[in-house]
Design a protein around this motif. Structure first.
Motif, short mmCIF file in Angstrom:
data_model
loop_
_atom_site.label_atom_id
_atom_site.label_comp_id
_atom_site.label_asym_id
_atom_site.label_seq_id
_atom_site.Cartn_x
_atom_site.Cartn_y
_atom_site.Cartn_z
N MET A 158 52.41 8.46 -64.05
CA MET A 158 53.63 9.26 -63.96
C MET A 158 53.35 10.74 -63.80
N VAL A 159 52.09 11.15 -64.01
CA VAL A 159 51.74 12.56 -63.87
C VAL A 159 51.89 13.00 -62.42
N GLY A 160 52.67 14.02 -62.19
CA GLY A 160 52.88 14.53 -60.85
C GLY A 160 53.95 13.82 -60.06
N ALA A 161 54.54 12.76 -60.63
CA ALA A 161 55.59 12.04 -59.91
C ALA A 161 56.87 12.86 -59.87
N ILE A 162 57.56 12.82 -58.73
CA ILE A 162 58.80 13.57 -58.54
C ILE A 162 59.97 12.62 -58.77
N SER A 163 60.90 13.04 -59.59
CA SER A 163 62.08 12.22 -59.87
C SER A 163 63.03 12.28 -58.69
N SER A 164 63.15 11.16 -57.98
CA SER A 164 64.04 11.11 -56.81
C SER A 164 64.36 9.65 -56.53
N TYR A 165 65.23 9.45 -55.55
CA TYR A 165 65.60 8.10 -55.15
C TYR A 165 64.57 7.56 -54.15
N LEU A 166 64.39 6.25 -54.22
CA LEU A 166 63.51 5.60 -53.25
C LEU A 166 64.27 5.34 -51.96
N SER A 167 63.57 5.44 -50.85
CA SER A 167 64.16 5.09 -49.57
C SER A 167 64.29 3.57 -49.46
N LEU A 168 65.03 3.14 -48.47
CA LEU A 168 65.23 1.70 -48.28
C LEU A 168 63.91 0.99 -48.04
N GLY A 169 63.05 1.58 -47.23
CA GLY A 169 61.76 0.95 -46.95
C GLY A 169 60.91 0.80 -48.20
N GLN A 170 60.90 1.81 -49.06
CA GLN A 170 60.12 1.73 -50.29
C GLN A 170 60.69 0.69 -51.25
N SER A 171 62.01 0.60 -51.32
CA SER A 171 62.63 -0.42 -52.18
C SER A 171 62.30 -1.83 -51.68
N LEU A 172 62.31 -1.99 -50.36
CA LEU A 172 61.97 -3.31 -49.81
C LEU A 172 60.50 -3.66 -50.08
N LEU A 173 59.64 -2.68 -50.07
CA LEU A 173 58.23 -2.94 -50.40
C LEU A 173 58.08 -3.45 -51.83
N LEU A 174 58.94 -2.97 -52.71
CA LEU A 174 58.87 -3.41 -54.11
C LEU A 174 59.33 -4.85 -54.29
N VAL A 175 60.32 -5.27 -53.50
CA VAL A 175 60.97 -6.56 -53.79
C VAL A 175 60.73 -7.61 -52.71
N TRP A 176 59.95 -7.31 -51.66
CA TRP A 176 59.74 -8.36 -50.68
C TRP A 176 58.99 -9.56 -51.27
N PRO A 177 58.09 -9.40 -52.28
CA PRO A 177 57.52 -10.61 -52.89
C PRO A 177 58.56 -11.47 -53.59
N HIS A 178 59.63 -10.88 -54.08
CA HIS A 178 60.67 -11.66 -54.74
C HIS A 178 61.38 -12.56 -53.73
N LEU A 179 61.68 -12.01 -52.55
CA LEU A 179 62.31 -12.82 -51.51
C LEU A 179 61.37 -13.92 -51.04
N THR A 180 60.09 -13.57 -50.88
CA THR A 180 59.11 -14.58 -50.49
C THR A 180 59.01 -15.69 -51.53
N GLY A 181 59.04 -15.30 -52.81
CA GLY A 181 58.98 -16.29 -53.88
C GLY A 181 60.19 -17.18 -53.89
N LEU A 182 61.40 -16.61 -53.72
CA LEU A 182 62.61 -17.42 -53.70
C LEU A 182 62.63 -18.37 -52.51
N LEU A 183 62.21 -17.87 -51.34
CA LEU A 183 62.14 -18.74 -50.16
C LEU A 183 61.12 -19.86 -50.35
N ALA A 184 59.96 -19.52 -50.93
CA ALA A 184 58.93 -20.54 -51.16
C ALA A 184 59.42 -21.60 -52.15
N LEU A 185 60.09 -21.17 -53.21
CA LEU A 185 60.63 -22.13 -54.17
C LEU A 185 61.68 -23.03 -53.53
#
Length: 335
Positions: free
Chosen positions: A288-315
Motif C-alpha cells: 500500500m506504500v505509494g498507492a494513490i487512492s482512486s477508482y479503477l478503470s474498467l480494464g483494471q476491474s476486469l483484470l481482477l475478476v476475469w478468473p471469477h468468470l472463467t471459474g463460473l463458466l468452467a463449473l
C-alpha cells in the motif's frame, strides 16, 4: 466416376445432411421446451417472484438513492444496482439470493419428470439425436434466464434514469452489461446443477431437495465451514499465533470460500459495480506504500475478476458435461 470414388463421395454428402437433421431436431426440441416453460404454472410463479423482487428493488433504490448521492456523486448509474433502502436489499443482493432459485426451478425435473410420465420414451423414439434432448432443455432454460436477467436489469436502469435524470457514461453501461453477463452465467450454473440432479435422481422431489440443499450450503454454510477449517489449520487464538498466521488464515478462508459459486459471483459483481474496489486478495502494508487512492478503470476491474468468470463458466460446463454423459449412458426404453 469409379466405384471407389462414389464410396468416398457418399460420406461427404451424408455429413451435411446429418448436421441439418441435428440442427432441425435441436431447434424443434428448443421450441418445445420454450413452449412448455412459458405455458406452465411454474413459469407464472417464477414470473411473479421476479416481478416482486424487481419492484422491491426499485422501491429500495428510489428511497435510498438520495442518501447514496450525498455520500458520493461518482458512478451514479452503478449506484442504482447496489443501493437499497428502508431495510430492503439492493437489486444485486436480491439477484444473488433469488437467482439460483430460478435456475433450480427451471431444471430440477427436466429429465426425471418426462421419464416418470413415460414421455421420454416417445421423445427419443422420434427421428432425433438423443443428445439434442438434454441440450435443447438446457438452452431453453438458459434463454429464459437471459431474458429475465436482461429485462430486469434494463428496468432498474430505466427507472433510475427517470428518477435522477442523468445519462450513464459508456464505462458505466459496459460495467452493467458485464454484470448482467456474470449473472446469467451464475444462474445457468444452478440450472445445469439442477438438471444433473434431475438426471441422477429418479423422482422430482428428490432432485429438488438435493438442489435446494446444495444452494443453501453454498450460500450460508460454506463460509462457516471455511472459517472453521482456516482457524483449525492456522489458529489466531492468541497474539503470538495471530502475528504469524493472520495472513495464512485469511488466504485459506478466502480460497475455500471461492470454491462456492455464490462467493465467486458476489466477489466479482461487487468489484465490477464498485470501481473503488482495488483488490480481491489480501494487501499488505508494504504493497500500500505509494498507492494513490482512486477508482479503477474498467480494464483494471476486469483484470481482477476475469478468473471469477472463467471459474463460473468452467463449473457450469463441468456440471453440464457430467449430466450430459450420465444421460447419454442411461437406459431409457427400459424405464
Amino acid at each position: 466416376m469409379t466405384r471407389t470414388e462414389k464410396a468416398d463421395a457418399a460420406p461427404a454428402k451424408r455429413e451435411p445432411e446429418e448436421h441439418k437433421v441435428r440442427y432441425h431436431s435441436m431447434a424443434a426440441l428448443y421450441r418445445k421446451e420454450m413452449s412448455d416453460h412459458i405455458t406452465s404454472k411454474r413459469f407464472i410463479i417464477i414470473l411473479i417472484l421476479v416481478m416482486v423482487t424487481t419492484i422491491a428493488s426499485l422501491y429500495g433504490m428510489i428511497s435510498g438513492i438520495s442518501d447514496a448521492l450525498e455520500s458520493s456523486s461518482d458512478y451514479i448509474f452503478l449506484k442504482m444496482y447496489t443501493t437499497g433502502g428502508n431495510s430492503i436489499p439492493s437489486y444485486v443482493s436480491f439477484i444473488a439470493l433469488i437467482g439460483p432459485f430460478i435456475g433450480l426451478m427451471l431444471g430440477f425435473d427436466a429429465i426425471n419428470s418426462e421419464r416418470n410420465n413415460g414421455t421420454l420414451n416417445r421423445l427419443v423414439s422420434q427421428p432425433i439425436y438423443r443428445d439434442s434432448v438434454i441440450i435443447g432443455k438446457f438452452l431453453a432454460g438458459a434463454s429464459l434466464v437471459a431474458i429475465m436477467v436482461i429485462s430486469t436489469g434494463v428496468l432498474i436502469g430505466t427507472a433510475g434514469f427517470l428518477k435522477i435524470g442523468i445519462l450513464p457514461s459508456g464505462e458505466e453501461l459496459v460495467r452493467v452489461v458485464v454484470y448482467l453477463l456474470y449473472t446469467i452465467v451464475y444462474i445457468c450454473f444452478w440450472l445445469a446443477m439442477s438438471m444433473l440432479f434431475s438426471v441422477v435422481c429418479r423422482h422430482s422431489a428428490t432432485s429438488a431437495l438435493a438442489s435446494i440443499a446444495l444452494w443453501i450450503f453454498c450460500a450460508i454454510f460454506m463460509s462457516l465451514l471455511a472459517s472453521i477449517i482456516a482457524n483449525a489449520a492456522y489458529p489466531v487464538d492468541n497474539q503470538y499465533n495471530a502475528m504469524f498466521n493472520s495472513l495464512k488464515n485469511y488466504n485459506c478462508e478466502l480460497y475455500l470460500n471461492r470454491c462456492s459459486p455464490y462467493y465467486l459471483y458476489s466477489e466479482a459483481v461487487s468489484t465490477i459495480l464498485n470501481p473503488s474496489v482495488r483488490a480481491v486478495n489480501a494487501v499488505t502494508m508494504s504493497q500500500m506504500v505509494g498507492a494513490i487512492s482512486s477508482y479503477l478503470s474498467l480494464g483494471q476491474s476486469l483484470l481482477l475478476v476475469w478468473p471469477h468468470l472463467t471459474g463460473l463458466l468452467a463449473l457450469t460446463l463441468a456440471v453440464f458435461t457430467v449430466s450430459y454423459v450420465k444421460f447419454m449412458r442411461q437406459e431409457i426404453r427400459g424405464n
